[in-house]
Design a protein around this motif. Structure first.
Motif, mmCIF file in Angstrom:
data_model
loop_
_atom_site.group_PDB
_atom_site.id
_atom_site.type_symbol
_atom_site.label_atom_id
_atom_site.label_comp_id
_atom_site.label_asym_id
_atom_site.label_seq_id
_atom_site.Cartn_x
_atom_site.Cartn_y
_atom_site.Cartn_z
ATOM 1 N N SER A 275 -9.716 -5.616 5.377
ATOM 2 C CA SER A 275 -8.737 -5.673 6.467
ATOM 3 C C SER A 275 -7.603 -6.603 6.059
ATOM 4 C CB SER A 275 -9.404 -6.201 7.744
ATOM 5 O OG SER A 275 -10.525 -5.415 8.074
ATOM 6 N N TYR A 276 -6.387 -6.260 6.475
ATOM 7 C CA TYR A 276 -5.213 -7.023 6.051
ATOM 8 C C TYR A 276 -4.288 -7.338 7.222
ATOM 9 C CZ TYR A 276 -6.739 -5.640 1.417
ATOM 10 O OH TYR A 276 -7.494 -5.446 0.287
ATOM 11 N N LYS B 254 -10.103 -1.677 10.708
ATOM 12 C CA LYS B 254 -9.768 -2.354 11.956
ATOM 13 C C LYS B 254 -10.992 -3.092 12.465
ATOM 14 C CE LYS B 254 -5.976 0.600 13.410
ATOM 15 N NZ LYS B 254 -5.417 1.480 14.460
ATOM 16 N N THR C 236 -6.308 6.333 7.528
ATOM 17 C CA THR C 236 -6.740 4.943 7.416
ATOM 18 C C THR C 236 -7.599 4.492 8.584
ATOM 19 O OG1 THR C 236 -4.642 4.250 8.397
ATOM 20 C CG2 THR C 236 -4.766 4.286 5.998
ATOM 21 N N ASN D 249 0.421 -8.666 2.122
ATOM 22 C CA ASN D 249 -0.720 -8.367 2.981
ATOM 23 C C ASN D 249 -1.866 -9.306 2.633
ATOM 24 O OD1 ASN D 249 0.809 -6.331 4.002
ATOM 25 N ND2 ASN D 249 -0.321 -4.676 3.040
ATOM 26 N N ILE E 262 -2.067 -5.052 9.533
ATOM 27 C CA ILE E 262 -1.232 -4.175 8.733
ATOM 28 C C ILE E 262 -1.973 -2.955 8.216
ATOM 29 C CG2 ILE E 262 0.041 -4.020 6.539
ATOM 30 C CD1 ILE E 262 1.582 -5.361 8.764
ATOM 31 N N ASP E 263 -3.177 -3.173 7.684
ATOM 32 C CA ASP E 263 -3.835 -2.059 7.017
ATOM 33 C C ASP E 263 -5.324 -2.298 6.860
ATOM 34 O OD1 ASP E 263 -3.875 0.433 5.767
ATOM 35 O OD2 ASP E 263 -2.023 -0.015 4.708
ATOM 36 N N ASP F 287 -3.829 7.368 13.777
ATOM 37 C CA ASP F 287 -4.658 6.178 13.946
ATOM 38 C C ASP F 287 -6.066 6.508 14.419
ATOM 39 O OD1 ASP F 287 -2.663 4.268 13.213
ATOM 40 O OD2 ASP F 287 -1.698 4.635 15.137
ATOM 41 N N SER G 127 -8.030 -0.360 1.266
ATOM 42 C CA SER G 127 -7.838 -0.094 2.691
ATOM 43 C C SER G 127 -9.085 0.502 3.329
ATOM 44 C CB SER G 127 -6.646 0.844 2.911
ATOM 45 O OG SER G 127 -6.892 2.099 2.317
ATOM 46 N N GLN H 123 0.201 4.109 1.526
ATOM 47 C CA GLN H 123 -0.561 4.960 2.435
ATOM 48 C C GLN H 123 0.183 6.259 2.665
ATOM 49 O OE1 GLN H 123 -3.422 4.362 3.094
ATOM 50 N NE2 GLN H 123 -3.634 2.200 2.639
ATOM 51 N N HIS I 244 1.830 6.997 6.240
ATOM 52 C CA HIS I 244 2.967 6.223 6.717
ATOM 53 C C HIS I 244 4.128 6.210 5.720
ATOM 54 C CE1 HIS I 244 0.327 4.843 9.874
ATOM 55 N NE2 HIS I 244 -0.563 4.467 8.966
ATOM 56 N N PHE J 257 0.850 -1.186 0.000
ATOM 57 C CA PHE J 257 0.000 0.000 0.000
ATOM 58 C C PHE J 257 0.883 1.232 0.000
ATOM 59 C CE2 PHE J 257 -4.173 -1.650 0.607
ATOM 60 C CZ PHE J 257 -3.999 -2.842 1.276
#
Length: 372
Positions: A257-258, A349, A74, A288, A345-346, A50, A253, A24, A27, A22
Motif C-alpha cells: 500500500s502506498y 487498500k 488495482t 509514493n 495513492i496505490d 475502483d 501494487s 497503472q 489510470h 506506477f
C-alpha cells in the motif's frame, strides 16, 4: 538479461527500493486500444475502476464490444477484466474467456437437473473450460456452465480446482539467437538454465517491471517478464515472442500500500504523541511511500482517537531544522502519520485493524497512570 532489466526485477519482486511511480493501466493516458466483439458466457456484473459495482449487468450469451487488451485492475483479487468500449465499466474476463478445470469423474452434460443436453461423456483426466460461478439446480446440486448453446452444464462436484485462466495463458517462443537464460526469483535472481532458440513454453503471468534496453540500446517501456507455468521461473520479454498479449500485473501494487505527502506532515509515535525531531516534519514530496497498517490511535493532546498509517520505512525527506541546517533525510524511526494528512495513492487498500473504542481502551491505563 541486461543489467537494467535485472535491476527492475530485483526492485519489483524483492521490494528493495521505494517505488516512486506506477504505470497503472487503468489510470494512464494511452493510445487508442483496439476493440473487439465478444460473447458474454455468464451474466456479468459491471464494476468501475475502483472495484465498486455499477448498476449494469451484461446477460449471458449476448455480445458486447470490449477493448481487446484485458487489464489487471488495482483492487483484490487482481483478476483480469475487460473494459466496455466507450464506458467506464469493467467485467470479469473469466466470464468471457472462461477458466480450465480438470475433470475428476466421467461427466455428462446437462441442460436441466433432469435432462441431458446431449450424449457426450467428458472423460476423467481431461480439462474443460467453465464460465463464471456455480449455478444451483432444482435438484439441489451445483453445476458449472461449460459453453453454448445456453443450456450446457457439468456437475461442479465432478470438477477440480482451476488449473489455468484462458485470459492469462499463452505460448512464448524463444527468439533470441544463442538462446535465453531462464531466471528463478527466490531471495534474489539466479539463472537456472538456458533455453535454445525456438523452444516454446506455456506462460501464465506477465509481470511489468519498468524499462529495459534492447540490443540497440533503445529504451523499451513497460518491460515485461513472463512466468513459465507451474514454476517460479521467468523469461525476459526481449528474448521471446508470445502468441497473444497477456494482461500486465504490477507486483508492488498487488502486495503493498502506498501514500503520498501533499503537504508537510507531522509524525507521531505509537502512543499518539507527536514526535519532536528538532522541529522537523516529513516534507511535501512526490514519491509514493509504503505503509503496512491502518489503525486508530488515541491522541492524548486532542483527547480523541484518529486514523493513522504505520510507515514501513524509517528514513524520509524532511523539512529543514529551525536553524536552517540539516540534511535532506531524517530517521523518524517507528512512526505514524494521520490518514487525513496524506493521500492513499496505490496498491492494496487497507482497512482499520481496530476501532476508535479499542484505541481509547488501549490508551486508558496510560492515561490513568498520568493522572495519578
Amino acid at each position: 538479461m541486461n543489467k537494467k532489466l535485472v535491476h527492475y526485477l530485483a526492485a519489483g519482486f524483492l521490494g528493495l527500493t521505494a517505488v516512486l511511480t506506477f504505470n497503472q493501466q487503468v489510470h494512464t493516458v494511452q493510445a487508442k486500444i483496439p476493440s473487439t466483439i465478444r460473447t458474454v458466457m455468464y451474466t456479468s456484473q459491471a464494476y468501475d475502476e475502483d472495484g465498486r459495482k455499477v448498476e449494469v449487468k451484461y446477460p449471458a450469451f449476448h455480445q458486447v464490444k470490449v477493448e481487446k487488451k484485458p487489464l489487471i485492475l488495482t483492487f483484490k483479487p487482481y483478476a483480469p477484466y475487460y473494459k466496455i468500449s466507450g464506458k467506464k465499466q469493467y467485467i470479469k474476463a473469466n466470464n468471457i474467456d472462461g477458466v480450465k478445470r480438470k475433470v475428476k469423474r466421467n461427466s455428462y452434460v446437462y441442460a436441466t437437473s433432469s435432462r441431458r443436453a446431449d450424449y457426450r461423456l467428458i472423460r476423467k483426466g481431461t480439462s474443460i473450460t467453465t464460465y463464471g460461478g456455480t449455478i444451483k439446480f432444482k435438484n439441489g446440486l451445483r453445476y458449472y456452465r461449460i459453453g453454448g448453446p445456453a443450456k450446457q452444464y457439468v456437475r461442479a462436484g465432478n470438477l477440480g480446482k482451476i488449473t489455468a485462466s484462458n485470459t492469462e495463458e499463452t505460448i512464448a517462443t524463444v527468439t533470441k539467437d544463442g538462446g535465453t537464460p531462464i531466471y528463478e526469483i527466490n531471495n534474489g535472481l539466479k539463472t537456472t538454465k538456458k533455453a535454445k532458440k525456438g523452444t516454446t513454453f506455456i506462460v501464465d503471468r506477465a509481470q511489468e517491471e519498468g524499462y529495459a534496453d534492447d540490443i540497440t540500446n533503445m529504451a523499451i517501456p513497460n518491460a515485461v517478464i513472463y512466468r513459465i507455468k507451474g514454476t517460479n521461473n521467468w523469461l525476459n520479454c526481449l528474448d521471446v515472442k508470445v502468441k497473444k498479449e497477456l494482461p500486465h500485473h504490477f507486483y508492488n501494487s498487488e502486495h503493498y500500500s502506498y501514500i503520498r505527502f501533499y503537504q508537510d506532515t507531522d509524525v507521531y509515535n505509537a502512543d499518539g504523541t507527536k514526535q519532536d525531531n528538532d522541529g522537523q516534519r516529513i516534507r511535501k514530496q512526490g514519491g509514493n511511500i509504503k505503509v503496512d497498517k491502518l489503525l486508530y490511535i488515541w491522541v492524548p493532546a486532542e483527547n480523541k482517537a484518529d486514523l493513522f498509517y504505520h510507515m514501513k520505512g524509517h528514513w524520509f525527506y524532511a523539512t529543514n531544522k529551525p536553524d536552517g541546517s540539516g540534511g535532506s533525510e531524517v530517521d523518524f524511526g517507528d512512526s505514524y502519520v494521520k490518514a487525513s494528512d496524506v493521500r492513499f495513492i496505490d496498491g492494496v487498500k487497507l482497512s482499520p485493524i481496530n476501532t476508535t473504542e479499542e484505541a481509547q481502551q488501549n490508551a486508558k491505563p496510560k492515561n490513568d497512570q498520568r493522572s495519578n
